[in-house]
Each structure stands twice: as C-alpha cells, then as structure tokens.
Design an enzyme around this catalytic site. Structure first.
Site, PDB file in Angstrom:
ATOM      1  CB  SER A  15     -13.238  12.302  -1.315  1.00  0.00           C
ATOM      2  OG  SER A  15     -13.251  13.229  -0.252  1.00  0.00           O
ATOM      3  CD  GLU A  17     -14.096   8.434   6.762  1.00  0.00           C
ATOM      4  OE1 GLU A  17     -13.374   9.427   6.581  1.00  0.00           O
ATOM      5  OE2 GLU A  17     -14.510   8.069   7.879  1.00  0.00           O
ATOM      6  CG  ASP A 109     -10.242   7.930  19.166  1.00  0.00           C
ATOM      7  OD1 ASP A 109      -9.567   8.920  19.525  1.00  0.00           O
ATOM      8  OD2 ASP A 109     -11.256   7.998  18.471  1.00  0.00           O
ATOM      9  CE1 TYR A 145     -10.152  14.850  15.286  1.00  0.00           C
ATOM     10  CE2 TYR A 145      -7.892  15.629  14.959  1.00  0.00           C
ATOM     11  CZ  TYR A 145      -8.814  14.593  15.018  1.00  0.00           C
ATOM     12  OH  TYR A 145      -8.400  13.310  14.794  1.00  0.00           O
ATOM     13  CG  HIS A 149      -7.835  15.583  19.278  1.00  0.00           C
ATOM     14  ND1 HIS A 149      -7.505  15.027  20.491  1.00  0.00           N
ATOM     15  CD2 HIS A 149      -8.171  14.548  18.481  1.00  0.00           C
ATOM     16  CE1 HIS A 149      -7.623  13.710  20.418  1.00  0.00           C
ATOM     17  NE2 HIS A 149      -8.023  13.393  19.204  1.00  0.00           N
ATOM     18  CE  LYS A 165      -2.170  15.655  12.115  1.00  0.00           C
ATOM     19  NZ  LYS A 165      -3.268  14.942  12.790  1.00  0.00           N
ATOM     20  CG  PHE A 216     -21.771   9.924  14.463  1.00  0.00           C
ATOM     21  CD1 PHE A 216     -20.508   9.609  14.003  1.00  0.00           C
ATOM     22  CD2 PHE A 216     -22.818   9.085  14.145  1.00  0.00           C
ATOM     23  CE1 PHE A 216     -20.294   8.468  13.234  1.00  0.00           C
ATOM     24  CE2 PHE A 216     -22.615   7.946  13.382  1.00  0.00           C
ATOM     25  CZ  PHE A 216     -21.355   7.634  12.924  1.00  0.00           C
ATOM     26  CG  HIS A 266     -13.695  13.215   3.224  1.00  0.00           C
ATOM     27  ND1 HIS A 266     -13.263  12.296   2.287  1.00  0.00           N
ATOM     28  CD2 HIS A 266     -13.735  12.535   4.401  1.00  0.00           C
ATOM     29  CE1 HIS A 266     -13.047  11.130   2.874  1.00  0.00           C
ATOM     30  NE2 HIS A 266     -13.334  11.244   4.153  1.00  0.00           N
TER      31      HIS A 266
END
Ligand code: FAD
Length: 286
Positions: A15, A17, A109, A145, A149, A165, A216, A266
């Site tokens: 995939s 993005e 965020d 993550y 995170h 989640k 990044f 991804h």
C-alpha cells in the site's frame, strides 16, 4: 474492498500513503504519482488527514476522487482530536456515500492545532475507534509505534493503550516509519506478549535527502542507524547517488520484513512514485 478482507485472503499487502496537496502543481504531481503507482496494483492507498480540524473535508474529497477516477481502494485517515462527534459522523456519512470502506482512526497531534483548543469530544484514538465500530460501516485500522509513541511515559503503558484501541475495534495496525527492523520485530514480540493479535503492517519511507531525514526523525522521534546516517551523509547533494542508496536501503529493509513474516508493506510516498516503484520492483521482482 475492505483491508480486513484482503488481510484475511492471505498474501502480502502492498500500500501507498498520500497526503492532500495544497497547490495545483502539487495536485498534478500527486495524480501523476497515483496513476503510476496504480500500475503496481496496490491493495490500498491511504490519504492523510490534517489534525488541525481545518479543511476537514479535504481527505474525504481526495479519497473519493482516487476511488472514483482511478478505481483505487482507499483508506481515509481520520483524526479526532479537533473534531466534534457530530463532525466525525458527518465525515463518515460522506465517506460511506462515496463507497469508502476503510478508515485509519487516529488521534492526531495536539501541537498541530495551531492556537485552537482540542474539541474534547475525543482525547484518544480508541474513543474514535469505538464510535466507528458502532457504525459497522468501515474496516478500522489504527496507528502504532515500534519505538514507542513519543508522549507515552513507558513502552508498557503505550502497549496497554494500544490493546485498548484494538479492543475498541481496530482490526489491523500500521506502524510509524522506522529505519531499523529490530524495532519492528521486538515490537511484534511485545504486542504478542500483551495479547494483541491483529496484523501489524510495517510503514517504510525512503529518505531522499539529509534535511528530510532530520525533519522526519526529529518530528517523529525515530532512530537513525549509523549505516543509514553514513549513506545519507555520503550521498547528500548527489541526487542520483542518494536515490540509489535510499532505494537500496529501503528495499533491504522491506525484503527482510517480508521474509520474516510481515503481512505486507505500507510505503510513505510523500506523493512521489519513483522510489516506491523501485522498492516494490526490488522486493517483488520484475
Ligand atoms: P492514540 O492511540 O490515542 O495514542 C496517543 C498517545 O496517547 C499514546 O502515547 C498513547 O499511549 C496514549 N494513550 C492512549 N490512550 C490513553 C489513555 N486512555 N490514557 C492515557 N494515555 C493514553 N497524524 C495526522 O495528523 N494525520 C494523519 O493522517 C496521520 N496518519 C498517521 C498514520 C500512521 C500509520 C501513524 C503511525 C501516525 C499517523 N499520524 C497522523 C500521527 C498521529 O496522529 C500521532 O502520532 C498522534 O500523536 C497519535 O495518534 P494515535 O492515533 O496513535 O493516538
């Protein structure tokens, strides 16, 4: 088609993005990239969503166009921290009417909400996930993550919340980008030990410049292995050399991940196709 149906069918998922472009020139580049990448028959493409709450229909609109014009299966990202529940339901109704069956449920965020207050209908992605699950209209993915995170006080706590989640309805997860596969493999061990059994798609991004790497990695708080840093420094300023190095680095990462059981890849494309095509050719052959 729902991502979950593709995952159940077995085989590796590939995939890409994209993010919603801001100018006409950027739009042209995005659609050129999307047309090129469509030739590789991706399992889905995903479209990011600004977490500031402004321009709230942009992701849905681009998702609809990519589906209607190019016939791509789309995962629409949906951030909740700056949306009310009513706005979320309105966006979902729009996505459903355009035949979009996949949502990546995200918090967003808080620092992106320039001067605005979070709406406080939602504090965490799990709450959005639970609302989306109730509609029954979408396959729901979530973010995770491998290096933790950045806001989580500990890895253990982050994984506890990740499990919440998943319990709320996240049926698969996509990782933050990482440049050292050890983080992904260790993360799989940690999540499995915590009883999280949904597929975890690794997110990879080919780095195309020194500045980009700094931006990044600082923004996302991910580590840069010495070999990657040395290569980026070696090829900085040499476009072709940098491209070749970057594609080789990401291809080696991708090949190792797939060989060791990752359910797919991804690719964070930054709305460009060349590197993504080269990487997939390297790992899929031909
Ligand atoms: P959550 O799952 O809510 O987690 C956020 C933090 O809260 C974590 O530290 C978690 O441990 C903690 N937490 C969760 N629940 C609780 C609780 N009950 N009590 C206390 N702490 C809790 N951002 C965008 O703005 N737009 C995008 O399109 C976008 N796409 C992304 C795609 C992927 C694959 C990834 C990995 C990230 C993406 N992001 C995007 C970034 C994401 O929005 C940020 O990383 C954000 O800070 C967290 O979002 P989340 O959905 O992971 O949040």
């Amino acid at each position: 088609m729902k991502v979950t149906e593709r995952l159940k069918a077995g085989g590796k998922l590939f995939s890409f993005e994209f993010y919603p472009p801001k100018t006409e020139a950027d739009s042209a580049k995005l659609f050129e990239a999307a047309r090129e990448l469509k030739k590789l028959n991706p399992d889905f493409v995903s479209v990011t969503n600004s977490s500031s709450g402004t321009l709230k229909y942009r992701t849905a609109a681009l998702s609809g166009v990519l589906k209607a014009e190019l016939g791509l299966d789309v995962v629409a990202h949906l951030t909740c921290v700056a949306h009310t529940r009513a706005e979320i339901m309105e966006i979902c109704a729009g996505l459903k009417s355009m035949g979009i069956k996949n949502i990546l449920a995200l918090r967003g965020d808080i620092h992106n909400i320039e001067g605005l207050q979070p709406r406080r209908d939602y504090s965490y992605a799990a709450q959005l996930t639970a609302d989306l699950a109730k509609t029954g209209d979408f396959a729901i993915g979530g973010a995770c993550y491998p290096e933790k995170h950045p806001e989580a006080p500990s890895f253990e706590e982050d994984i506890v919340h990740l499990k919440e989640k998943v319990a709320a309805g996240a049926e698969y997860l996509i990782t933050q980008l990482f440049f050292d596969n050890v983080f992904y493999f260790k993360f799989l061990e940690k999540t499995a030990a915590a009883g999280i059994s949904v597929p975890i798609l690794p997110g990879l991004m080919p780095i195309t410049g020194y500045k980009q790497m700094q931006n990044f990695t600082q923004m996302m708080k991910v580590s840069v292995p010495d070999a990657l840093r040395a290569g980026i420094e070696r090829w900085d300023g040499d476009k072709d050399g940098m491209f070749k190095f970057s594609v080789e680095y990401a291809s080696a990462q991708a090949a190792e991940l797939l060989k060791n059981g990752a359910p797919g890849l991804h690719l964070y494309t930054l709305n460009r196709s060349k590197a993504a095509i080269a990487i997939l050719k390297n790992v899929k052959g031909g």
